[in-house]
Design an enzyme around this catalytic site. Structure first.
Site, PDB file in Angstrom:
ATOM      1  N   THR A  97       6.202  -5.303   4.389  1.00  0.00           N
ATOM      2  CA  THR A  97       6.564  -6.444   5.222  1.00  0.00           C
ATOM      3  C   THR A  97       6.301  -7.743   4.471  1.00  0.00           C
ATOM      4  OG1 THR A  97       6.034  -5.216   7.232  1.00  0.00           O
ATOM      5  CG2 THR A  97       6.147  -7.610   7.412  1.00  0.00           C
ATOM      6  N   GLN A 147      13.177   0.367  32.348  1.00  0.00           N
ATOM      7  CA  GLN A 147      13.810   1.157  33.407  1.00  0.00           C
ATOM      8  C   GLN A 147      14.141   0.275  34.618  1.00  0.00           C
ATOM      9  OE1 GLN A 147      14.578   4.306  32.934  1.00  0.00           O
ATOM     10  NE2 GLN A 147      15.383   4.800  34.956  1.00  0.00           N
ATOM     11  N   GLN A 181      -9.432  -5.225  10.914  1.00  0.00           N
ATOM     12  CA  GLN A 181      -8.741  -6.440  11.344  1.00  0.00           C
ATOM     13  C   GLN A 181      -7.250  -6.179  11.499  1.00  0.00           C
ATOM     14  OE1 GLN A 181      -9.717 -10.490  10.029  1.00  0.00           O
ATOM     15  NE2 GLN A 181      -7.645 -10.662   9.226  1.00  0.00           N
ATOM     16  N   GLU A 182      -6.674  -5.425  10.575  1.00  0.00           N
ATOM     17  CA  GLU A 182      -5.246  -5.101  10.695  1.00  0.00           C
ATOM     18  C   GLU A 182      -4.979  -4.338  11.986  1.00  0.00           C
ATOM     19  OE1 GLU A 182      -1.748  -2.500   8.421  1.00  0.00           O
ATOM     20  OE2 GLU A 182      -3.677  -2.844   7.433  1.00  0.00           O
ATOM     21  N   GLY A 207      -0.173   0.670  10.149  1.00  0.00           N
ATOM     22  CA  GLY A 207      -1.610   0.430  10.244  1.00  0.00           C
ATOM     23  C   GLY A 207      -2.388   1.716  10.473  1.00  0.00           C
ATOM     24  N   GLY A 214      20.790  -0.560  33.511  1.00  0.00           N
ATOM     25  CA  GLY A 214      21.644  -0.510  32.330  1.00  0.00           C
ATOM     26  C   GLY A 214      21.489  -1.714  31.424  1.00  0.00           C
ATOM     27  N   MET A 224       0.825  -1.207   0.000  1.00  0.00           N
ATOM     28  CA  MET A 224       0.000   0.000   0.000  1.00  0.00           C
ATOM     29  C   MET A 224       0.865   1.265   0.000  1.00  0.00           C
ATOM     30  SD  MET A 224      -2.890  -0.821   2.900  1.00  0.00           S
ATOM     31  CE  MET A 224      -3.368  -2.490   3.317  1.00  0.00           C
ATOM     32  N   THR A 225       1.753   1.363   0.980  1.00  0.00           N
ATOM     33  CA  THR A 225       2.481   2.600   1.241  1.00  0.00           C
ATOM     34  C   THR A 225       3.500   2.926   0.153  1.00  0.00           C
ATOM     35  OG1 THR A 225       2.252   2.160   3.601  1.00  0.00           O
ATOM     36  CG2 THR A 225       3.835   3.849   2.960  1.00  0.00           C
TER      37      THR A 225
END
Length: 385
Positions: A161, A342, A247-248, A369, A346, A126-127
């Site tokens: 993806t 957190q 649904q996505e 999405g 470290g 799509m994108t």
């Protein structure tokens, strides 16, 4: 919290999946993570497990179970184990609904058996570069040939993806110019064979997280797509995209909730095992309060996604409800995972610790999405604002 969304069959599936992950994924996952992709042959193992055929009708080799709950369980178990199945989620959760709803009998007979077996992996494009969430602004074109036998596809897509391993990609392309009164008009869906001349897989994109998902750039230079590979009616693609986006977005909401739940368990175990000033980190009141607050947020997210999951299986989940679930759960996950990192100190910033990878994987949930800002727009519109 007590849940009523899953039954004994679902829990039996969960155990099978958990055993599969332990045996077939965890021993190899670090290698896949470093490579940034799962082996193509791994999809055949997922197919043998039955993951690709759950919602596919029996006549095409599937189980014919019309339920998204099995997908939700898969999402939970992957988050629990801190692993991924590559781009296979797009194959089942995103592409399958288009094939089932829009595919002709001929197309289903041609594609579905190989979809189930893993021989034909699907992705959806799509994108485009420069358009982002504005799907109506796409520039990729598919021009019908003079003899009407095929479309000529030209353009580019990004953030796809499953794009590296895909055998066929549902490409959204403009087959007619926008109308002045309807800029969404003129988009069509084409199921493009990736072996066609002029079809090119560009870069495998180097992402912050979701490392084993093969996310790629695609380019089309005079790609000939037979008219028999048009999905649904010509020029009506945008409405089809709108029908499947709930649904996505539910899948993303469920993924975010699952990641948040996994983060709480990781932080709980770490603070129980880690000592500081001569006693376990979990013994400090601040640690207990942080974990308790995170658990409360996860419980709320669980209630939201379970309700949305039930509504979806009943065919009642609206676009605004899906947007609300995605917005809430992704925002909850971002807060919870940050706080759990957190608590690791470290070590939470070191990639070999699952919480660090979870932190990176989670960030995209508020982007793909449809961004959180787009979700708010959908919700506000539904409110009459």
């Amino acid at each position: 919290m007590r849940r009523a969304v899953f039954n004994e069959d679902h829990e039996a599936f969960r155990q099978v999946l958990r055993d599969f992950i332990d045996a077939e994924v965890l021993p190899h996952y670090e290698e896949w993570y470093q490579a940034g992709i799962v082996p193509r042959d791994f999809y055949y193992k997922l197919a043998e497990l039955g993951l690709f055929g759950i919602e596919v009708p029996e006549e095409y080799g599937g189980a014919g179970i019309h339920s998204f709950k099995y997908n939700a369980i898969e999402t939970e178990e992957l988050a629990r184990a801190g692993v991924g199945f590559g781009g296979s989620g797009v194959h089942t959760a995103l592409c399958l609904p288009y094939l089932l709803k829009l595919g002709t009998d001929e197309q289903k007979k041609r594609w579905m058996p190989k979809f189930v077996s893993g021989e034909m992996m699907f992705a959806i494009a799509m994108t485009e570069p420069g358009t982002g969430s504005d799907l109506a602004g796409m520039k990729t074109t598919a021009t019908l040939s003079e003899d009407g036998t095929h479309y000529v596809l030209n353009g580019a897509k990004t953030f796809i993806t499953g794009g590296v391993h895909a055998d066929r990609v549902i490409v959204c392309a403009r087959t007619a110019p926008q109308r002045e009164d309807d800029r969404r008009y003129g988009i069509s869906l084409l199921a493009v064979d990736t072996k066609t001349e002029g079809y090119t897989v560009g870069r495998k994109l180097d992402k912050i997280g979701l490392k084993t998902q093969d996310t790629a750039e695609l380019a089309f230079a005079d790609v000939k797509v037979p008219v028999e590979d048009l999905l649904g009616e010509e020029h009506k693609g945008f409405s089809y995209l709108g029908q499947n986006l709930p649904q996505e977005r539910l899948a993303i909401a469920y993924g975010a909730y699952s990641q948040a739940a996994a983060a709480v368990e990781l932080a709980k175990r770490y603070t129980q095992d880690r000592n500081i000033f001569g006693k376990p980190v979990v013994s400090f009141q601040n640690t207990k309060f942080e974990l308790a607050a995170c658990k409360a947020e996860v419980d709320a997210a669980q209630a939201v996604v379970d309700r949305a999951l039930e509504a979806h299986d009943l065919g009642e989940l609206t676009a605004a409800e899906a947007a609300s679930a995605k917005l809430f759960c992704t925002e909850v996950a971002s807060r919870v995972i940050d706080r759990c990192l957190q608590l690791h100190g470290g070590y939470g910033y070191i990639n070999e610790y699952p919480i660090a990878r979870l932190y990176a994987d989670n960030r995209v949930n508020r982007i793909y999405g449809g961004t959180s800002e787009v979700m708010k727009t959908i919700i506000a519109k539904d409110m009459g604002l």
